[in-house]
Write an enzyme that holds these catalytic residues in place. Sequence first.
Site, PDB file in Angstrom:
ATOM      1  CB  THR A   1      -0.919   0.018   1.236  1.00 24.68           C
ATOM      2  OG1 THR A   1      -0.109  -0.231   2.401  1.00 24.68           O
ATOM      3  CG2 THR A   1      -2.021  -1.005   1.131  1.00 24.68           C
ATOM      4  CG  HIS A   2       1.741   5.344  -2.220  1.00 22.29           C
ATOM      5  ND1 HIS A   2       3.071   5.678  -2.144  1.00 22.29           N
ATOM      6  CD2 HIS A   2       1.070   6.501  -2.487  1.00 22.29           C
ATOM      7  CE1 HIS A   2       3.211   6.984  -2.369  1.00 22.29           C
ATOM      8  NE2 HIS A   2       2.004   7.504  -2.586  1.00 22.29           N
ATOM      9  N   PRO A   3       0.704   5.601   0.869  1.00 19.52           N
ATOM     10  CG  PRO A   3       0.932   7.697   1.918  1.00 19.52           C
ATOM     11  CD  PRO A   3      -0.094   6.750   1.359  1.00 19.52           C
TER      12      PRO A   3
ATOM     13  CD  GLU B   1       5.141   3.436  -0.862  1.00 16.81           C
ATOM     14  OE1 GLU B   1       4.566   3.076  -1.904  1.00 16.81           O
ATOM     15  OE2 GLU B   1       4.967   4.550  -0.330  1.00 16.81           O
TER      16      GLU B   1
END
Length: 215
Positions: free
Chosen positions: A195-197, A201
């Site tokens: 997932t971001h942010p 990552e």
Amino acid sequence: MSALTEIVQVLEADKILFAIGRKPNTSDLGLEHTTVEQDEKGAILVNEKLETSAKNIWALGDVHGGPQFTYASLDDFRIVKDQLFGSQTKNLNNRSQMPQSLFIQPALSTIGKTEAQLKAEGISPRVFKLASTSIPKSAILGQAKGFFKAMVSAETDQILGAVIYAEESYEVINLLALAMQAQLPYTVLRDQIFTHPTMSEALNDLFAAENEVTL
Ligand SMILES: Cc1cc2nc3c(=O)[nH]c(=O)nc-3n(C[C@H](O)[C@H](O)[C@H](O)COP(=O)(O)OP(=O)(O)OC[C@H]3O[C@@H](n4cnc5c(N)ncnc54)[C@H](O)[C@@H]3O)c2cc1C
């Protein structure tokens, strides 16, 4: 104001508590009335099954020295439970990878062996490094300081150790622990969808070819 106080937060306090070093808290357990043996620091001597020198007495957690963490004590419980009620295969020598976190700012988290330790063992690992400045979540959190570093086996592609000095490293290090425990190649984390942010990552970028350090 000096140049130093311009960049460092100044806290005023009456007293400072500075605590360093720990020892097993065994002095009031009455062990002198048993055949349980201790070392010079009071740590209860155990074998890999956590058995003490007295029959049917095990020592779990901080009292036997070693890594003094809540999760180490929990895993000690698993070992004794396995000896008493399980497969009798679990012991200190084959326990899972044990990550560590120091809750400073940003947090310092480690697992496995350092680059220096590996080299001392005659192993030349592949080394990957990523500065926190290139991690979007780091910018969001306002913490540019820090880095990710991982050592990878040139033969197996498995992760041999990692140091993460970065925001939320105490979360990310557990992903590396899982990958190491499952003996996954580093490419799994490089290609994993995160997932971001998030700080997690950054593992995609850490293991990208351009972040491999030439030694
Ligand atoms: C300030 C501090 C911060 C820490 N931060 C972290 C951290 O962030 N993460 C982490 O993983 N670990 C941390 N730790 C370490 C962690 O707390 C210990 O490793 C963990 O609590 C050990 O668990 P244990 O069950 O072995 O012992 P304990 O949790 O100490 O439990 C021992 C129990 O035995 C009881 N007891 C003692 N003597 C007797 C007696 N004679 N009779 C009956 N009962 C007795 C005690 O009252 C206590 O309840 C920290 C420790 C300290 C001191």
